[in-house]
Design a protein around this motif. Structure first.
Motif, PDB file in Angstrom:
ATOM      1  N   LYS A 270       0.819  -1.201   0.000  1.00  0.00           N
ATOM      2  CA  LYS A 270       0.000   0.000   0.000  1.00  0.00           C
ATOM      3  C   LYS A 270       0.858   1.257   0.000  1.00  0.00           C
ATOM      4  O   LYS A 270       2.019   1.240   0.400  1.00  0.00           O
ATOM      5  N   THR A 271       0.266   2.341  -0.469  1.00  0.00           N
ATOM      6  CA  THR A 271       0.901   3.645  -0.322  1.00  0.00           C
ATOM      7  C   THR A 271       0.547   4.185   1.059  1.00  0.00           C
ATOM      8  O   THR A 271      -0.376   3.701   1.733  1.00  0.00           O
ATOM      9  N   TRP A 272       1.289   5.226   1.473  1.00  0.00           N
ATOM     10  CA  TRP A 272       0.960   5.812   2.769  1.00  0.00           C
ATOM     11  C   TRP A 272      -0.409   6.488   2.745  1.00  0.00           C
ATOM     12  O   TRP A 272      -1.078   6.596   3.780  1.00  0.00           O
ATOM     13  N   LYS A 273      -0.842   6.881   1.566  1.00  0.00           N
ATOM     14  CA  LYS A 273      -2.184   7.448   1.455  1.00  0.00           C
ATOM     15  C   LYS A 273      -3.229   6.393   1.816  1.00  0.00           C
ATOM     16  O   LYS A 273      -4.214   6.680   2.517  1.00  0.00           O
ATOM     17  N   ASP A 274      -2.991   5.151   1.349  1.00  0.00           N
ATOM     18  CA  ASP A 274      -3.899   4.057   1.684  1.00  0.00           C
ATOM     19  C   ASP A 274      -3.867   3.760   3.185  1.00  0.00           C
ATOM     20  O   ASP A 274      -4.904   3.550   3.824  1.00  0.00           O
ATOM     21  N   VAL A 275      -2.653   3.721   3.739  1.00  0.00           N
ATOM     22  CA  VAL A 275      -2.499   3.414   5.158  1.00  0.00           C
ATOM     23  C   VAL A 275      -3.143   4.502   6.018  1.00  0.00           C
ATOM     24  O   VAL A 275      -3.810   4.219   7.018  1.00  0.00           O
TER      25      VAL A 275
END
Length: 656
Positions: A270-275
């Protein structure tokens, strides 16, 4: 070294090294001849062969599981190596995620009259221990151990966790002659592979395993990959290090993506945006950060005497520490809801620190969460956004241009100081309204202690006087923890007096035990003898009776990983002794001034005798919290010189 599994599959490396799989119970005469002097003269045991496999399969309910098989053969050289026959196998026991240990076999082989005699372990010797809420340990000890015994054991571990495919440690605390790990991974799964540590693979094999499993009626090929390492030195743990897993040679796997039956891909990396979205919308994390409504009615009373935002933050921090007790469990998610935490007055790390964030927010202070991995868990791999790599959360409050990191689990921590377990590289700041970002996790204070002895030597050969100790930062925190172990100050001093065999405490005064933002001050009236009047003309005195360094903490011939103290250190010792008459200083420890390279620290010792006052001053500073491996020889020699110099006594002779 990091690379995707797909890259490995493209290269399809050939290999001349054959599989190291070996049959159980096949002990060779060559095993008996293994001499530790040809491997590592300091080793008490050695791994002869080690082999493991992991593969995926469909269980009866149609779910994919991982089966890990482990098999190892060791030689025990002496009694100090017997501890390697005490086997502990951890298994995770979480909700909807249970691992199981089975098929345990264990045998000891002793060479007698030209043949190997096998002693098989009784299955009744196997037992389990619930180490924590989520970890169960399977334990057993191999029987009939002797100097020169060869031991062998194997087991299987069944796990539903395919995201973090079973890792493999090539290094352990004893040397290994051969270690091989073989993984069978279906082609529909793609893993990021991380090779960590100072040693490279001896070889690597990749083969195609046709139709290794069937998924939803489709036949799936697998990639069979062998990671091989030989002649592996032992990894010796020493003081002042973070998790050994940061530095051991090992291979790790993380699921990147998988292919669905319709040909599309499901991404797991995942990207940090997802996290960020996942954490902020999670009931056990972001949902609890928002619960400032729980504190809106009581905050005014908590901060009524706090004129500034900093004073408000300190008052709230003190309130949460007083009201809530840590249950010693880690985690970035709450175990329940914060209302229940308030009612029960106990909870895990997340329960306490997300409560602190909610309370700070209720006072209109700018509060954020910081998720991190503790020192014993290891460093976070910042190339990938993986929530499971974090096991701890603390609060961050921003006041003006300053930010303060807070942890409510330790009642004796002053405002703005994190426990040393949290000082581990970087953490990720989670803000409910802004994107997350990395922050350095550094100690906000160094460990500082000063000792001042003012004493008078009487004609009876006794020195009477006062020792005053001032402690700050982590030194003060640890000293307060020690004091609070006892029912009273008097009980603490009584135990302290018992430990000081050559020194007697006559009276004590300890200030600011509970005033955490102030200097912890200890004052002791003391008495100790330096001669018994049989030869009062000459007086021998070792001046290093306060925090004497008797053992070098750095003893390895070479260290391949950093020296991580967690915080800088500063220790000062001043001793002033008034003599009863004129004395001459005939012998003394050498006045010393040594420094570490690159401003890393210094040690200064000076001894003087002026106007019947003997003065000894010491200063020891370690100015950095982390020293790199190449600085290790300098640190080792630094302490060697101090220890050698502290072996010298003072010799005073009465002047005629």
């Amino acid at each position: 070294m990091k690379f995707p599994l797909s890259l490995i599959l493209c290269t399809m490396l050939s290999s001349t090294v054959f599989s190291q799989q070996f049959d159980y119970g096949k002990i060779n005469y060559e095993d008996q001849l293994i001499d530790r002097n040809t491997i590592d003269s300091s080793a008490n045991a050695v791994v002869i062969q080690e082999y493991g496999t992991s593969r995926m399969f469909l269980n009866d309910d149609g779910r994919i599981n991982l089966l890990f098989k482990y098999h190892v053969k060791l030689k025990i050289f002496n009694k100090d190596g017997f501890r390697h026959a005490n086997i502990v196998i951890p298994a995770y026991k979480g909700e909807n995620h249970e691992e199981y240990i089975s098929e345990i076999r264990a045998s000891t082989y002793n060479y007698n009259a030209g043949v190997f005699e096998e002693t098989m372990m009784d299955k009744k010797a196997i037992f389990t221990e619930q180490r924590s809420k989520y970890i169960e340990l399977t334990k057993f000890t191999l029987p009939n151990l002797k100097d020169g015994s060869i031991i062998e054991y194997s087991y299987e571990l069944l796990s539903p966790n395919i995201f973090n495919y079973k890792s493999w440690d090539f290094q352990s605390d004893i040397p290994k002659i051969s270690s091989e790990y073989q993984v069978n991974i279906p082609a529909v799964y793609n893993y990021n592979v991380v090779l960590r540590g100072p040693y490279k693979l001896t070889d690597q094999k990749v083969e195609r395993d046709n139709e290794c499993m069937r998924l939803m009626g489709a036949k799936i090929d697998c990639s069979k990959i062998s990671y091989i390492m030989k002649k592996i030195p032992a990894f010796i743990e020493e003081d002042f290090m973070t998790a050994a897993s940061n530095f051991k040679s090992a291979v790790y796997f993380e699921l990147s993506d998988s292919q669905r039956p319709d040909g599309s891909k499901q991404s797991f990396t995942k990207t940090w945006k997802d996290v960020d979205y996942e954490l902020k919308s999670a009931k056990e994390f972001g949902g609890q950060m928002k619960r400032k409504d729980l504190y809106k009615d009581i905050i005014p009373n908590i901060i009524k005497d706090s004129p500034t935002d900093l004073a408000k933050a300190k008052a709230i921090y003190g309130y949460i520490k007083k009201q809530l007790k840590w249950n010693n469990y880690y985690g970035i998610n709450t175990e329940g809801n914060l209302k229940a935490v308030m009612d029960n007055r106990t909870g895990n790390v997340a329960d306490l620190n997300l409560s602190l964030i909610a309370a700070l927010s209720a006072a209109d202070l700018d509060a954020e969460a910081v998720i991190l991995s503790t020192r014993e868990k290891g460093l976070v791999n910042k190339l990938f956004s993986v929530i499971t790599e974090f096991n701890y959360v603390v609060a961050k409050v921003n006041i003006g241009s300053e930010s303060y990191l807070l942890d409510a689990t330790e009642p004796l921590l002053p405002f703005g100081l994190l426990p040393l377990r949290c000082i581990n590289d970087q953490g990720r700041v989670i803000n409910l309204k802004k994107p997350s970002y990395w922050i350095d996790l550094k100690a906000s204070q160094k460990s500082t202690t000063s000792y001042i002895l003012a004493g008078t030597l009487g004609r009876d050969g006794k020195i009477k006087g006062t020792i005053t100790t001032h402690s700050l930062g982590y030194d003060a925190f640890m000293k307060r923890q020690e004091i609070k172990k006892y029912n009273s100050i008097a009980e603490y001093v009584e135990k302290l007096d018992e430990k000081m065999t050559n020194l007697s405490i006559q009276k004590e005064e300890i200030l600011n035990v509970d005033s955490l933002d102030n200097i912890l001050t200890e004052k002791y009236e003391i008495e100790f003898s330096v001669h018994d009047l049989t030869n009062a003309d000459q007086l021998y005195l070792n001046p290093f009776f306060i925090n004497r360094i008797s053992k070098n903490p750095f003893n390895l011939s070479e260290r391949t990983y950093p020296i991580d103290l967690g915080t800088a250190n500063d220790e000062r010792i001043v001793i002033n002794i008034t003599l009863p008459e004129k004395y001459e200083l005939l012998e003394k420890p050498k006045d010393l001034g040594i420094a570490l390279p690159n401003g890393g620290g210094k040690y200064v010792l000076q001894t003087t005798l002026n106007n019947d006052i003997l003065t000894i001053t010491q200063l020891k500073q370690l100015s950095k919290s982390i020293y790199q491996a190449e600085e290790y020889p300098y640190l080792k020699e630094f302490f060697n010189k101090i220890i050698q110099n502290q072996k010298t006594d003072l010799l005073l002779k009465r002047a005629k």
